[in-house]
Design an enzyme around this catalytic site. Structure first.
Site, mmCIF file in Angstrom:
data_model
loop_
_atom_site.group_PDB
_atom_site.id
_atom_site.type_symbol
_atom_site.label_atom_id
_atom_site.label_comp_id
_atom_site.label_asym_id
_atom_site.label_seq_id
_atom_site.Cartn_x
_atom_site.Cartn_y
_atom_site.Cartn_z
ATOM 1 N N ASP A 13 -9.956 4.013 -1.871
ATOM 2 C CA ASP A 13 -9.595 5.443 -1.804
ATOM 3 C C ASP A 13 -9.590 5.885 -3.149
ATOM 4 O OD1 ASP A 13 -9.180 5.433 0.742
ATOM 5 O OD2 ASP A 13 -6.924 4.895 0.778
ATOM 6 N N GLU A 14 -10.341 5.513 -4.205
ATOM 7 C CA GLU A 14 -10.315 5.735 -5.961
ATOM 8 C C GLU A 14 -10.932 7.354 -5.651
ATOM 9 O OE1 GLU A 14 -11.591 2.851 -4.373
ATOM 10 O OE2 GLU A 14 -10.833 1.228 -5.361
ATOM 11 N N LYS A 16 -14.645 7.398 -4.404
ATOM 12 C CA LYS A 16 -15.946 6.978 -4.090
ATOM 13 C C LYS A 16 -16.938 8.105 -3.537
ATOM 14 C CE LYS A 16 -14.571 3.251 -1.963
ATOM 15 N NZ LYS A 16 -13.280 3.368 -2.040
ATOM 16 N N GLY A 40 -12.894 5.742 4.490
ATOM 17 C CA GLY A 40 -12.724 7.326 4.547
ATOM 18 C C GLY A 40 -13.134 7.895 3.399
ATOM 19 N N HIS A 41 -14.325 8.477 3.250
ATOM 20 C CA HIS A 41 -14.878 9.072 1.929
ATOM 21 C C HIS A 41 -14.775 10.413 2.036
ATOM 22 C CE1 HIS A 41 -17.111 4.858 1.029
ATOM 23 N NE2 HIS A 41 -15.576 4.950 1.276
ATOM 24 N N ARG A 143 -21.470 -16.525 14.028
ATOM 25 C CA ARG A 143 -22.543 -16.524 14.543
ATOM 26 C C ARG A 143 -22.731 -16.163 15.952
ATOM 27 N NH1 ARG A 143 -23.979 -22.113 11.895
ATOM 28 N NH2 ARG A 143 -21.648 -22.375 12.649
ATOM 29 N N GLN A 221 -14.123 0.508 0.448
ATOM 30 C CA GLN A 221 -12.620 -0.198 0.255
ATOM 31 C C GLN A 221 -12.771 -0.506 -1.371
ATOM 32 O OE1 GLN A 221 -14.769 -1.656 3.193
ATOM 33 N NE2 GLN A 221 -13.619 -0.025 3.848
ATOM 34 N N THR A 236 -9.539 -6.834 3.143
ATOM 35 C CA THR A 236 -10.597 -6.466 4.169
ATOM 36 C C THR A 236 -11.537 -7.737 4.560
ATOM 37 O OG1 THR A 236 -11.956 -4.722 5.203
ATOM 38 C CG2 THR A 236 -12.419 -5.191 2.888
ATOM 39 N N THR A 298 -6.673 6.909 8.575
ATOM 40 C CA THR A 298 -5.487 6.635 9.454
ATOM 41 C C THR A 298 -4.402 7.722 9.121
ATOM 42 O OG1 THR A 298 -4.717 5.383 7.603
ATOM 43 C CG2 THR A 298 -5.842 4.099 9.320
ATOM 44 N N LYS A 328 -8.916 11.424 -10.216
ATOM 45 C CA LYS A 328 -7.685 12.152 -9.977
ATOM 46 C C LYS A 328 -6.418 12.046 -11.473
ATOM 47 C CE LYS A 328 -6.408 11.901 -5.598
ATOM 48 N NZ LYS A 328 -6.092 11.739 -4.383
ATOM 49 N N SER A 408 -12.405 12.977 -13.480
ATOM 50 C CA SER A 408 -12.559 13.850 -12.038
ATOM 51 C C SER A 408 -11.227 14.841 -12.308
ATOM 52 C CB SER A 408 -12.519 12.951 -10.900
ATOM 53 O OG SER A 408 -12.448 13.812 -9.845
ATOM 54 N N VAL A 409 -11.162 15.762 -12.205
ATOM 55 C CA VAL A 409 -9.744 16.660 -12.580
ATOM 56 C C VAL A 409 -9.376 17.503 -11.344
ATOM 57 C CG1 VAL A 409 -9.897 16.637 -14.886
ATOM 58 C CG2 VAL A 409 -11.255 18.400 -13.687
ATOM 59 N N GLY A 410 -10.115 17.192 -10.111
ATOM 60 C CA GLY A 410 -9.653 18.004 -8.940
ATOM 61 C C GLY A 410 -10.644 17.418 -7.799
HETATM 62 P P1 GDP Z 1 -12.845 7.340 -1.259
HETATM 63 O O1 GDP Z 1 -12.392 6.419 -0.029
HETATM 64 O O2 GDP Z 1 -12.726 6.273 -2.345
HETATM 65 O O3 GDP Z 1 -14.056 8.044 -1.089
HETATM 66 O O4 GDP Z 1 -11.591 8.170 -1.524
HETATM 67 P P2 GDP Z 1 -10.703 8.976 -0.431
HETATM 68 O O5 GDP Z 1 -11.653 10.073 0.291
HETATM 69 O O6 GDP Z 1 -10.074 8.275 0.636
HETATM 70 O O7 GDP Z 1 -9.556 9.568 -1.437
HETATM 71 C C1 GDP Z 1 -9.685 10.224 -2.472
HETATM 72 C C2 GDP Z 1 -8.873 11.498 -2.304
HETATM 73 O O8 GDP Z 1 -8.771 11.927 -3.521
HETATM 74 C C3 GDP Z 1 -9.786 12.643 -1.348
HETATM 75 O O9 GDP Z 1 -8.587 13.414 -0.630
HETATM 76 C C4 GDP Z 1 -10.337 13.596 -2.314
HETATM 77 O O10 GDP Z 1 -10.759 14.553 -1.829
HETATM 78 C C5 GDP Z 1 -9.245 13.356 -3.445
HETATM 79 N N1 GDP Z 1 -10.087 13.396 -4.816
HETATM 80 C C6 GDP Z 1 -10.974 12.848 -5.358
HETATM 81 N N2 GDP Z 1 -11.103 13.192 -6.637
HETATM 82 C C7 GDP Z 1 -9.798 13.759 -6.981
HETATM 83 C C8 GDP Z 1 -9.503 14.248 -8.286
HETATM 84 O O11 GDP Z 1 -10.075 14.342 -9.403
HETATM 85 N N3 GDP Z 1 -8.354 15.142 -8.176
HETATM 86 C C9 GDP Z 1 -7.600 15.031 -7.116
HETATM 87 N N4 GDP Z 1 -6.347 16.003 -7.125
HETATM 88 N N5 GDP Z 1 -8.069 14.744 -5.765
HETATM 89 C C10 GDP Z 1 -9.284 14.005 -5.873
HETATM 90 P P1 IMO Z 2 -12.211 3.320 1.587
HETATM 91 O O1 IMO Z 2 -13.729 3.100 1.536
HETATM 92 C C1 IMO Z 2 -8.196 1.947 1.477
HETATM 93 C C2 IMO Z 2 -7.234 -1.732 4.009
HETATM 94 C C3 IMO Z 2 -6.322 -1.515 5.136
HETATM 95 C C4 IMO Z 2 -5.626 -2.546 5.018
HETATM 96 C C5 IMO Z 2 -6.666 -3.744 4.460
HETATM 97 C C6 IMO Z 2 -7.636 -4.332 5.886
HETATM 98 O O2 IMO Z 2 -11.815 4.651 2.151
HETATM 99 O O3 IMO Z 2 -11.750 3.394 0.121
HETATM 100 P P2 IMO Z 2 -9.459 -3.382 7.751
HETATM 101 O O4 IMO Z 2 -9.294 -2.385 8.487
HETATM 102 O O5 IMO Z 2 -10.488 -3.311 6.826
HETATM 103 O O6 IMO Z 2 -9.257 -4.940 8.410
HETATM 104 O O7 IMO Z 2 -8.210 -3.445 6.858
HETATM 105 O O8 IMO Z 2 -7.796 -2.938 4.042
HETATM 106 N N1 IMO Z 2 -8.315 -0.503 3.944
HETATM 107 C C7 IMO Z 2 -8.685 0.057 2.975
HETATM 108 N N2 IMO Z 2 -7.574 0.777 2.122
HETATM 109 N N3 IMO Z 2 -9.601 2.532 1.617
HETATM 110 C C8 IMO Z 2 -10.212 1.857 2.502
HETATM 111 O O9 IMO Z 2 -11.587 2.215 2.662
HETATM 112 C C9 IMO Z 2 -9.832 0.656 3.136
HETATM 113 N N4 IMO Z 2 -10.339 0.080 4.097
HETATM 114 C C10 IMO Z 2 -9.718 -0.761 4.664
HETATM 115 O O10 IMO Z 2 -5.573 -0.266 4.895
HETATM 116 O O11 IMO Z 2 -4.764 -2.777 4.152
HETATM 117 MG MG MG Z 3 -11.046 6.331 1.484
#
Ligand code: GDP
Ligand code: IMO
Ligand code: MG
Length: 419
Positions: A13-14, A16, A40-41, A143, A221, A236, A298, A328, A408-410
């Site tokens: 959730d960085e 990406k 979840g991207h 397998r 991840q 994972t 989730t 962020k 990234s600032v938003g």
């Molecule tokens: P991913 O899984 O690495 O693609 O990240 P997620 O989408 O799960 O989580 C990132 C969250 O931060 C999302 O809700 C984005 O819309 C939001 N986001 C991304 N970059 C920024 C940022 O620079 N600032 C803020 N406030 N939100 C951001």
């Molecule tokens: P993105 O691509 C954050 C975490 C789950 C759990 C562990 C194992 O959006 O960054 P799994 O369902 O893979 O067996 O769960 O990994 N996890 C994530 N946490 N972002 C994700 O994906 C994740 N995918 C799995 O919360 O702790």
């Molecule tokens: Mg995510």
């Protein structure tokens, strides 16, 4: 031509999805190489917000090929739902998505097993997203799995039934009564994958496309959730580091170009497992609130804490990140002070290594910075950024030895500062 790889350096959730969306115009192909619908991207642009789980984040830019590689595990039902959501929003998918024959399928019983195995773990649960990821990769490595290419063969139903029966026996052992209600839809979605996506020998396809243009590999991840290097067993089931892009797409290591490491200006984690810099106070709560830190897949609240340079340096080492993207930064706009962990104390001993043990008490050693106390979201160039914030960025560059090229600032694709 090269494959540039985007990977998360923390616990997922960085940001990406946003990064891939911003970078896509420079590439002819965007390819997912591991994970599945546990991802979840999120992408935001023109006042719209989308969350992708299996479809690569290049889908919104015309002319880009989006490839789901052999290293991905695919749930036909969630993939079809994702296609429907995009199509309903006017985003075309027909002819834009290639799906690897060698990607493994997530069956409805894999999901049921994920839930049953988590329930059986009681207090020691992983906090899985319950998308069937662990059981699907278990069958792959054991397998026994079903692959996308199998759907093209006349004996597919027979193979499916055999695997399902194995799962049913396992579910019974775990005291669960398997329900069959999702199977009909799953089978319909299998047909849809054949009609609506292009099923390919992706390793040949990728290497041919690579001779014509650059490819962006989209990790899911984060490195600290890697099956080998994360805090096992709270990980994972796939290789989330850069090497995963080679095995998950079939490209040779020498074809990898830039390794783009994504990190938040702080840390979050969703699910169980160690998190040395986790905050349990009002500051952590403020991060969660300001950063809207709720899981994209989730909806679970994410655990929040200060930036951890021990973990970040470890992740950079594992993947050889050549550039860093900080996400962020705006979330900490109102903080009086910002802290960053530069090392740990474990049993009274200072260390800069991430520990093997998951249950050992870790005391972070912090360096404190004065907060910048101004909104960053309007900044578009480096000179718009306050000195206090740039000091924080420079310190991270010194500590990691890697340049921070993108801030990234938003959430919107425009809310970005390139350096
Ligand atoms: P991913 O899984 O690495 O693609 O990240 P997620 O989408 O799960 O989580 C990132 C969250 O931060 C999302 O809700 C984005 O819309 C939001 N986001 C991304 N970059 C920024 C940022 O620079 N600032 C803020 N406030 N939100 C951001
Ligand atoms: P993105 O691509 C954050 C975490 C789950 C759990 C562990 C194992 O959006 O960054 P799994 O369902 O893979 O067996 O769960 O990994 N996890 C994530 N946490 N972002 C994700 O994906 C994740 N995918 C799995 O919360 O702790
Ligand atoms: Mg995510």
């Amino acid at each position: 031509m090269k494959v540039d790889v985007v990977i998360g350096l923390q616990w997922g959730d960085e940001g990406k999805g946003k990064v891939v969306d911003v970078l896509t115009p420079k590439y002819s192909v965007v390819a997912r190489f591991q994970g599945g619908p546990n991802a979840g991207h999120t992408l935001e642009f023109d006042g719209k917000k989308f969350v992708l789980h299996t479809i690569p984040s290049g889908i919104f830019r015309g002319g880009t090929v989006n490839l789901i590689g052999n290293g991905v595990v695919v749930d036909p039902t969630t993939l079809a739902d994702e296609i429907d959501t995009l199509n309903a929003a006017g985003v075309a998918t027909i002819g834009k998505i290639l799906l690897s024959k060698k990607a493994h399928l997530i069956l409805p019983t894999h999901r049921a097993l994920d839930a049953a195995q988590e329930a059986a773990k009681g207090g020691a649960k992983i906090g899985s997203t319950l998308k069937g990821i662990g059981p699907a990769y278990t069958d792959k490595i054991g397998r026994a799995g079903l692959r996308v290419g199998d759907v093209l063969h006349p004996d597919f139903k027979k193979k499916y039934d055999a695997l399902k029966q194995k799962h049913v026996a396992l579910l019974r052992q775990l005291g669960c009564a398997p329900g069959g209600e999702e199977e009909e839809k799953w089978m319909q979605c299998i047909d849809r994958l054949q009609n609506e996506l292009t099923i390919v020998d992706s390793e040949y396809e990728v290497n041919e496309l690579l001779n014509k243009g650059n490819i962006l590999a989209e990790g899911a991840q984060g490195s600290m959730l890697d099956v080998d290097f994360g805090s096992y067993p709270f990980v994972t089931s796939s290789s989330t580091v850069c090497a995963g892009a080679c095995t998950g797409l079939g490209v040779a290591p020498g074809r990898v170009g830039e390794v783009i490491g994504i990190f938040k200006a702080y840390c979050t984690r969703v699910g169980s497992g160690p998190f040395p810099t986790e905050l349990y106070d009002e500051v952590g709560e403020q991060m969660r609130r300001q950063g809207c830190e709720l899981g994209s897949t989730t909806g679970r609240p994410r655990r929040c804490g200060w930036l951890d340079l021990v973990a970040l340096r470890y992740s950079i080492m594992l993947s050889g990140a050549t550039q860093l993207f900080m996400m962020k930064a705006d979330v900490m706009d109102n903080f009086d002070a910002v802290k960053v962990a530069t090392g740990y104390k474990i049993n009274g001993e200072a260390t800069d290594r991430y520990p093997y043990e998951v249950d050992v008490p870790v005391e972070p050693i912090y360096k404190e910075f004065r907060g910048w106390k101004m909104p960053l979201s309007g900044c578009r160039t480096e000179k718009d950024l306050p000195q206090e914030f740039l000091g924080y960025v420079t310190f991270i560059e010194q500590q990691t030895g890697v340049p921070v090229k993108f801030i990234s600032v938003g959430p919107d694709r425009k809310e970005t500062v390139l350096r």
